[in-house]
Design a protein around this motif. Structure first.
Motif, PDB file in Angstrom:
ATOM      1  N   VAL A   1      48.873 -77.096 -59.363  1.00 30.47           N
ATOM      2  CA  VAL A   1      49.126 -77.199 -60.819  1.00 30.47           C
ATOM      3  C   VAL A   1      48.594 -78.481 -61.434  1.00 30.47           C
ATOM      4  N   PRO A   2      47.859 -78.476 -62.583  1.00 31.02           N
ATOM      5  CA  PRO A   2      47.586 -79.522 -63.129  1.00 31.02           C
ATOM      6  C   PRO A   2      48.334 -80.612 -63.337  1.00 31.02           C
ATOM      7  N   PRO A   3      47.844 -81.780 -63.502  1.00 27.46           N
ATOM      8  CA  PRO A   3      48.618 -82.938 -63.804  1.00 27.46           C
ATOM      9  C   PRO A   3      49.784 -82.593 -65.098  1.00 27.46           C
ATOM     10  N   VAL A   4      51.002 -82.703 -64.653  1.00 25.89           N
ATOM     11  CA  VAL A   4      51.873 -82.317 -65.789  1.00 25.89           C
ATOM     12  C   VAL A   4      53.115 -83.072 -65.665  1.00 25.89           C
ATOM     13  N   ASP A   5      53.957 -82.933 -66.932  1.00 30.00           N
ATOM     14  CA  ASP A   5      55.498 -83.123 -66.607  1.00 30.00           C
ATOM     15  C   ASP A   5      55.908 -81.782 -66.321  1.00 30.00           C
ATOM     16  N   HIS A   6      56.819 -81.286 -65.380  1.00 25.97           N
ATOM     17  CA  HIS A   6      57.736 -80.309 -65.431  1.00 25.97           C
ATOM     18  C   HIS A   6      59.072 -80.424 -65.014  1.00 25.97           C
ATOM     19  N   ALA A   7      59.759 -79.633 -65.511  1.00 27.31           N
ATOM     20  CA  ALA A   7      61.372 -79.829 -65.151  1.00 27.31           C
ATOM     21  C   ALA A   7      61.856 -78.537 -64.410  1.00 27.31           C
ATOM     22  N   GLN A   8      62.798 -78.998 -63.524  1.00 25.43           N
ATOM     23  CA  GLN A   8      63.474 -78.087 -62.643  1.00 25.43           C
ATOM     24  C   GLN A   8      64.533 -77.148 -63.459  1.00 25.43           C
ATOM     25  N   ASP A   9      64.486 -76.116 -63.305  1.00 23.06           N
ATOM     26  CA  ASP A   9      65.450 -75.223 -63.934  1.00 23.06           C
ATOM     27  C   ASP A   9      66.663 -75.355 -62.938  1.00 23.06           C
ATOM     28  N   ALA A  10      67.681 -75.603 -63.585  1.00 21.69           N
ATOM     29  CA  ALA A  10      69.185 -75.876 -62.834  1.00 21.69           C
ATOM     30  C   ALA A  10      69.520 -74.579 -62.276  1.00 21.69           C
ATOM     31  N   ARG A  11      69.124 -73.518 -62.898  1.00 20.46           N
ATOM     32  CA  ARG A  11      69.736 -72.142 -62.612  1.00 20.46           C
ATOM     33  C   ARG A  11      68.857 -71.663 -61.430  1.00 20.46           C
ATOM     34  N   SER A  12      67.768 -72.139 -61.036  1.00 23.23           N
ATOM     35  CA  SER A  12      66.999 -71.458 -59.915  1.00 23.23           C
ATOM     36  C   SER A  12      66.088 -72.648 -59.448  1.00 23.23           C
ATOM     37  N   THR A  13      65.230 -72.180 -58.391  1.00 24.42           N
ATOM     38  CA  THR A  13      64.614 -73.170 -57.822  1.00 24.42           C
ATOM     39  C   THR A  13      62.912 -72.956 -58.593  1.00 24.42           C
ATOM     40  N   ARG A  14      62.936 -72.228 -59.652  1.00 21.13           N
ATOM     41  CA  ARG A  14      61.629 -72.163 -60.136  1.00 21.13           C
ATOM     42  C   ARG A  14      61.619 -73.277 -61.311  1.00 21.13           C
TER      43      ARG A  14
ATOM     44  N   ILE B   1      50.193 -80.045 -69.895  1.00 20.02           N
ATOM     45  CA  ILE B   1      48.911 -80.216 -69.497  1.00 20.02           C
ATOM     46  C   ILE B   1      48.138 -81.354 -69.798  1.00 20.02           C
ATOM     47  N   ARG B   2      47.432 -82.002 -69.010  1.00 19.70           N
ATOM     48  CA  ARG B   2      46.232 -83.142 -69.564  1.00 19.70           C
ATOM     49  C   ARG B   2      44.873 -82.489 -69.665  1.00 19.70           C
ATOM     50  N   ILE B   3      44.243 -83.015 -70.841  1.00 22.34           N
ATOM     51  CA  ILE B   3      42.894 -82.653 -70.725  1.00 22.34           C
ATOM     52  C   ILE B   3      41.963 -83.977 -70.612  1.00 22.34           C
ATOM     53  N   GLY B   4      40.648 -83.823 -70.521  1.00 27.32           N
ATOM     54  CA  GLY B   4      39.751 -85.014 -70.237  1.00 27.32           C
ATOM     55  C   GLY B   4      39.759 -86.243 -71.278  1.00 27.32           C
ATOM     56  N   SER B   5      40.269 -85.718 -72.524  1.00 30.50           N
ATOM     57  CA  SER B   5      40.193 -86.943 -73.506  1.00 30.50           C
ATOM     58  C   SER B   5      41.655 -87.700 -73.229  1.00 30.50           C
ATOM     59  N   GLY B   6      42.435 -87.259 -72.362  1.00 29.93           N
ATOM     60  CA  GLY B   6      43.754 -87.850 -72.171  1.00 29.93           C
ATOM     61  C   GLY B   6      44.866 -87.287 -72.830  1.00 29.93           C
TER      62      GLY B   6
END
Length: 404
Positions: free
Chosen positions: A186-199, A205-210
């Motif tokens: 998975v690309p460098p990201v901020d991701h959140a856990q769904d409290a209702r599941s393990t997904r 996502i981040r791109i080359g320019s930052g």
């Protein structure tokens, strides 16, 4: 091709402006979504699987009716787009199947085309010789012509879709999506856990320019880059291979190798195909066999003497008058093969807003419009017409190609 990005929040971010990604972005925007389309090297670039000058669009797929119907629908959508942008990028050359006596594929193709209602013409070898005397018929027992099929002008067709997408409001960025070195990829990201599941949900996502790109859904339609972006998940499921394509010059003033005098032809049993001389580039010919593993970023794109020798043998057999013709161009492209040739269009197993779209496997270009429709429908939440063959679960590590 430029489009300014004034907002980093979108309904959908599409990574990859090849034929699958460009059509997906276009279809999503036409359904009202706010869309950004991102590509590292640019739409129709020479490293992409969509980047050569021409691609065959044929309806024949043996007994595989799903792809016959998809090709038929796609050709309609291609024609509508080309009319809309006023670019005639479809050439109705006809597609001639050269059938060997012991080959069931053309027989199954004929049955499927007749079932779907697609025009075809069965020809004896004598009829082929009379109509197309340029074509050598060694080991050929009969032939079948799809008169309505032909050639899409590949690189320019992808750019036409991308321009149309931008014109309708898609934001376009030429930049690379940064990727990590391992894990599920998975690309460098901020991701959140769904409290209702393990997904989980991918937040950005981040791109080359930052810059960070945030979207409700993410579509990774990256062709041969998919296993690089998702190595832990796809390295054993998507295999980029090196494919050599050659163009040969025709005699000055001789129009017998241009369409309609010469159709596009396919010799399925011998794993070869050829296109007539389009736009004075020369006739195009290639062997449709998976090559060696290939890196789309760093792979050497110089053709081999062995590849040229094999294609010249085919040239001498099928277009004998050109057996000594000079090479006018040569390309190294790549396929991105799934285990069996079926497309991959499915959610990431860990993220409920990340879509994996690829596995063109050498035959996917023509289907871009329908792939775009299919992905857009899935993102809209429609369960109608879901195709199990496109699922990640059906993609194995062992190569057993079944779709051609």
């Amino acid at each position: 091709m430029q489009a300014s990005n004034t907002n980093s929040t979108f309904d959908v971010a599409v990574v990859g402006a090849g034929v699958f990604g460009a059509w997906t972005a276009y279809q999503l925007r036409r359904s009202g979504k706010r869309v950004v389309l991102i590509d590292a090297y640019g739409a129709g670039n020479s490293r992409s699987s969509s980047g050569d000058e021409s691609r065959i669009i044929r309806m024949g797929y043996g007994a595989d009716e799903i792809y016959t119907r998809s090709a038929l629908r796609s050709l309609q959508l291609w024609k509508e787009l080309f009319a809309r942008v006023d670019q005639p990028l479809f050439r109705q050359t006809g597609v001639l199947w050269l059938a060997h006596e012991d080959d069931p594929y053309p027989l199954n193709t004929a049955k499927t085309l007749e079932k779907v209602g697609i025009p075809l013409e069965k020809l004896t070898t004598a009829q082929v010789s009379q109509r197309y005397p340029q074509i050598g018929l060694e080991r050929i027992s009969w032939a079948m012509l799809e008169p309505g099929s032909g050639v899409l002008m590949g690189r320019r067709a992808v750019r036409a879709v991308t321009f149309a997408a931008i014109k309708t409001g898609v934001e376009y960025l030429q930049d690379a999506v940064k990727t990590p070195g391992g894990g599920t990829g998975v690309p460098p990201v901020d991701h959140a856990q769904d409290a209702r599941s393990t997904r989980q949900k991918l937040n950005d996502i981040r791109i080359g320019s930052g810059q960070r790109i945030s979207a409700g859904n993410y579509v990774f339609a990256c062709g041969p880059w998919l296993p690089k972006i998702f190595p832990g998940l796809l390295a054993d499921r998507i295999h980029p291979t090196r494919q050599e394509v050659f163009y040969f010059g025709t005699p000055a003033g001789d129009r017998s190798f241009t369409a309609p005098a010469l159709p596009t032809w396919i010799d399925f049993k011998d794993e070869a195909y050829g296109l007539p001389d389009l736009e004075r580039r020369g006739i195009k010919i290639a062997v449709d066999r998976h090559g060696s593993e290939f890196d789309p970023d760093t792979g050497d794109r110089v053709v081999t003497s062995e590849g040229l020798a094999e294609v010249r043998e085919c040239l001498a057999r099928r277009l004998p008058a050109l057996k000594d013709a000079p090479v006018t161009e040569a390309r190294v492209c790549q396929y991105e093969n799934t285990s069996n040739g079926d497309f991959l269009i499915d959610l990431h197993p860990e993220f409920d807003n990340v879509w994996l779209v690829g596995g063109g496997s050498g035959h996917g270009f023509k289907h871009g419009p329908v792939v775009g429709e299919y992905v857009a429908a899935r993102i809209e939440g429609s369960n109608e017409g879901i195709e199990p063959r496109f699922s990640l679960a059906t993609k194995a590590s062992e190569q057993k190609r079944a779709v051609f």
